[in-house]
Design a protein around this motif. Sequence first.
Motif, short mmCIF file in Angstrom:
data_model
loop_
_atom_site.label_atom_id
_atom_site.label_comp_id
_atom_site.label_asym_id
_atom_site.label_seq_id
_atom_site.Cartn_x
_atom_site.Cartn_y
_atom_site.Cartn_z
N ALA A 198 0.84 -1.20 0.00
CA ALA A 198 0.00 0.00 0.00
C ALA A 198 0.88 1.25 0.00
N VAL A 199 0.64 2.14 -0.96
CA VAL A 199 1.33 3.42 -1.01
C VAL A 199 0.25 4.50 -0.94
N ILE A 200 -0.19 4.77 0.29
CA ILE A 200 -1.32 5.66 0.54
C ILE A 200 -0.94 6.59 1.68
N PRO A 201 -0.97 7.90 1.49
CA PRO A 201 -0.63 8.82 2.58
C PRO A 201 -1.69 8.79 3.67
N GLU A 202 -1.26 9.04 4.90
CA GLU A 202 -2.17 9.07 6.04
C GLU A 202 -2.85 10.44 6.13
N ARG A 203 -4.15 10.43 6.38
CA ARG A 203 -4.87 11.69 6.54
C ARG A 203 -4.45 12.40 7.83
N LYS A 207 -3.66 10.80 11.59
CA LYS A 207 -2.36 10.96 12.24
C LYS A 207 -2.52 11.59 13.63
N ALA A 208 -3.36 12.63 13.74
CA ALA A 208 -3.58 13.29 15.02
C ALA A 208 -4.21 12.34 16.03
N ASN A 209 -5.14 11.53 15.59
CA ASN A 209 -5.79 10.57 16.48
C ASN A 209 -4.80 9.50 16.95
N ARG A 210 -3.94 9.06 16.05
CA ARG A 210 -2.93 8.05 16.41
C ARG A 210 -1.95 8.62 17.43
N VAL A 211 -1.50 9.86 17.21
CA VAL A 211 -0.57 10.49 18.15
C VAL A 211 -1.23 10.72 19.50
N ARG A 212 -2.49 11.12 19.49
CA ARG A 212 -3.21 11.36 20.73
C ARG A 212 -3.31 10.11 21.59
N ARG A 213 -3.43 8.97 20.95
CA ARG A 213 -3.60 7.71 21.70
C ARG A 213 -2.27 7.16 22.20
N GLY A 214 -1.17 7.76 21.80
CA GLY A 214 0.13 7.30 22.28
C GLY A 214 0.48 5.92 21.76
N GLN A 215 1.02 5.07 22.63
CA GLN A 215 1.41 3.72 22.22
C GLN A 215 0.23 2.91 21.72
N ALA A 216 -0.95 3.18 22.26
CA ALA A 216 -2.15 2.46 21.83
C ALA A 216 -2.52 2.78 20.39
N GLY A 217 -2.03 3.91 19.90
CA GLY A 217 -2.34 4.30 18.53
C GLY A 217 -1.55 3.54 17.48
N GLY A 218 -0.49 2.85 17.93
CA GLY A 218 0.30 2.06 16.99
C GLY A 218 1.29 2.89 16.19
N ARG A 219 2.01 2.22 15.31
CA ARG A 219 3.01 2.88 14.49
C ARG A 219 2.36 3.49 13.24
N PRO A 220 2.97 4.52 12.68
CA PRO A 220 2.42 5.10 11.44
C PRO A 220 2.55 4.09 10.30
N PRO A 221 1.59 4.09 9.37
CA PRO A 221 1.67 3.15 8.24
C PRO A 221 2.86 3.49 7.35
N ALA A 222 3.47 2.46 6.78
CA ALA A 222 4.58 2.67 5.86
C ALA A 222 4.11 3.46 4.65
N PHE A 223 4.96 4.36 4.19
CA PHE A 223 4.59 5.20 3.05
C PHE A 223 5.83 5.56 2.26
#
Length: 283
Positions: A198-203, A207-223
Amino acid sequence: MVGRGELTDAVWERIATLLPGVDGRGRPWRDLPERYGSWQTVYERFARWEADGTWARLLEQVQVRDDSVGAVEWTVSVDSTINRAHQHAAGARKKGCPAGDELEDPACTTAGQALGRSRGGLTTKVHLACDGRGLPLAVVITPGNLNDSTVFGAVLDAVRVPRIGAGRPRRRPDAVLADKAYSSRAIRQMLRRRGIRAVIPERADQKANRVRRGQAGGRPPAFDRDLYKARNVVEHCFNRLKQFRAIATRFDKLAARYRAGLHLAALILWLREPRQDQLSDTA
């Protein structure tokens, strides 16, 4: 003399054996140049070849030939475009629907014929998957007000290039490039299950929701930012398809007729592309 937009004799020879037999039956199709003969007959033939799948098979066969010589580039880009529907495209009735203004009953006509109401009026959305050269591999049409991400699976399923000889048809791209409209967990999981990169940028909101959740948000998707630059081939493909007047504006009442026109336009783009075996012969 071949007119602008027409196919050469050499191109016709490439598809001559794939065309079914013809007969003299016909219906109106009024804007065809007289040199093509009776427009009634041409329209009826177009409709029959849509109904029996001829246009789709022709497109498939030129894809097969290119893939057999390694010309198809399997870094696939996916996107959609909205095309306005002419007022004459409205009004096709399904059995059991009342006569009159069928547009008041979307279940009867508009949605069933891939017409949707947008701010600019009635529209049809063309969802496209094209190869790395910008040639159409799969086309799906929906009402213009349908969300892109909900149709992604259907577009991916429509990618199918049979092999010459034994072997299953190729259905799996090496990578899929798409914009942020396709950035969803469901789409990324679908591609991962199928072994497709998948080569799809993160919205930004994701991204803000993932960062807000900390470790629970997981790693950013590969891009892969560099590979994503190749996504513009799908925009170029839409531009080439819209050079066909009947694609840029939908005049057909029936979705099946409009889809057949898209298959025909896509076929012409493939036939205009220099063939890999011909290029190696002249090198």
